[in-house]
Scaffold this motif. Structure first.
Motif, PDB file in Angstrom:
ATOM      1  N   TYR A  64      79.808  35.431  52.658  1.00  0.00           N
ATOM      2  CA  TYR A  64      81.210  35.014  52.700  1.00  0.00           C
ATOM      3  C   TYR A  64      81.348  34.037  53.853  1.00  0.00           C
ATOM      4  O   TYR A  64      80.792  34.247  54.934  1.00  0.00           O
ATOM      5  N   ASN A  65      82.091  32.951  53.648  1.00  0.00           N
ATOM      6  CA  ASN A  65      82.261  31.936  54.677  1.00  0.00           C
ATOM      7  C   ASN A  65      83.711  31.482  54.739  1.00  0.00           C
ATOM      8  O   ASN A  65      84.373  31.314  53.720  1.00  0.00           O
ATOM      9  N   VAL A  70      88.901  26.544  54.356  1.00  0.00           N
ATOM     10  CA  VAL A  70      88.394  26.941  53.041  1.00  0.00           C
ATOM     11  C   VAL A  70      87.605  28.240  53.168  1.00  0.00           C
ATOM     12  O   VAL A  70      86.779  28.378  54.069  1.00  0.00           O
ATOM     13  N   GLU A  71      87.856  29.183  52.257  1.00  0.00           N
ATOM     14  CA  GLU A  71      87.075  30.404  52.137  1.00  0.00           C
ATOM     15  C   GLU A  71      86.195  30.291  50.902  1.00  0.00           C
ATOM     16  O   GLU A  71      86.682  29.878  49.841  1.00  0.00           O
ATOM     17  N   TYR A 120      89.154  33.881  61.633  1.00  0.00           N
ATOM     18  CA  TYR A 120      90.354  33.061  61.644  1.00  0.00           C
ATOM     19  C   TYR A 120      91.549  33.948  61.337  1.00  0.00           C
ATOM     20  O   TYR A 120      91.437  34.932  60.612  1.00  0.00           O
ATOM     21  N   ALA A 121      92.707  33.605  61.872  1.00  0.00           N
ATOM     22  CA  ALA A 121      93.890  34.472  61.859  1.00  0.00           C
ATOM     23  C   ALA A 121      94.229  35.047  60.490  1.00  0.00           C
ATOM     24  O   ALA A 121      94.584  36.204  60.384  1.00  0.00           O
ATOM     25  N   ARG A 122      94.090  34.294  59.432  1.00  0.00           N
ATOM     26  CA  ARG A 122      94.503  34.806  58.119  1.00  0.00           C
ATOM     27  C   ARG A 122      93.625  35.958  57.636  1.00  0.00           C
ATOM     28  O   ARG A 122      93.959  36.633  56.683  1.00  0.00           O
ATOM     29  N   ASP A 133      86.099  36.374  47.206  1.00  0.00           N
ATOM     30  CA  ASP A 133      85.247  35.608  46.313  1.00  0.00           C
ATOM     31  C   ASP A 133      85.866  34.244  46.077  1.00  0.00           C
ATOM     32  O   ASP A 133      87.074  34.128  45.920  1.00  0.00           O
ATOM     33  N   SER A 134      85.031  33.204  46.056  1.00  0.00           N
ATOM     34  CA  SER A 134      85.544  31.870  45.760  1.00  0.00           C
ATOM     35  C   SER A 134      85.872  31.770  44.280  1.00  0.00           C
ATOM     36  O   SER A 134      85.319  32.460  43.459  1.00  0.00           O
ATOM     37  N   LYS A 135      86.766  30.918  43.971  1.00  0.00           N
ATOM     38  CA  LYS A 135      87.221  30.763  42.577  1.00  0.00           C
ATOM     39  C   LYS A 135      86.396  29.722  41.870  1.00  0.00           C
ATOM     40  O   LYS A 135      85.860  28.841  42.392  1.00  0.00           O
TER      41      LYS A 135
END
Length: 135
Positions: A64-65, A70-71, A120-122, A133-135
């Motif tokens: 996971y990045n 961007v996640e 990161y804050a979010r 998971d990325s879309k």
């Protein structure tokens, strides 16, 4: 921003040879590998300076990045895949198969002051690592 590369591979009747070169800036300073990690979550940090290249030379794992904008989620399942993480890439690795060996190549020596552990804050929720998971 993290980038997934397909490393150059030469195949013949004698087997495969995969080349790692010109992937991260600077000189390779540190190499380590993670194995027998089971279902544990590894990493949970980003860096001030270090670039890292991840290659699952055996088995597979999930990465996971989050670079603050961007996640993404990557699945490393081939020894010719190389995921390059830039210093701002806050990352975790998990879902290691029993035979997984994750090789990590870095352009910096280990320095505890290079690590930033806060996501990161979010992604902060009562100190819990949130996987997406990325879309």
């Amino acid at each position: 921003m993290a980038k997934l590369y397909e490393l150059e591979t030469f195949s013949s009747e004698r087997g495969n040879l995969t080349v790692f070169e010109k992937v991260i800036p600077g000189t390779i300073q540190r190499i380590f590998y993670i194995y027998q990690a089971g279902h544990n979550i590894r990493a949970g940090h980003r860096h001030h300076r270090a670039w890292n290249a991840l290659i699952c030379v055996s088995g597979s794992c999930r990465v996971y990045n989050d670079n603050g904008i961007v996640e993404e989620t990557f699945y490393l399942n081939s020894p010719n895949q190389c995921l390059v993480l830039e210093p701002e890439d806050w990352h975790t690795m998990d879902m290691f198969t029993d035979d997984a060996i994750l090789l990590v190549v870095s352009n910096e020596l280990y320095d505890k002051d290079d690590y930033i552990y806060e996501p990161y804050a979010r992604n902060q929720r009562a100190g819990e690592v949130v996987m997406a998971d990325s879309k």
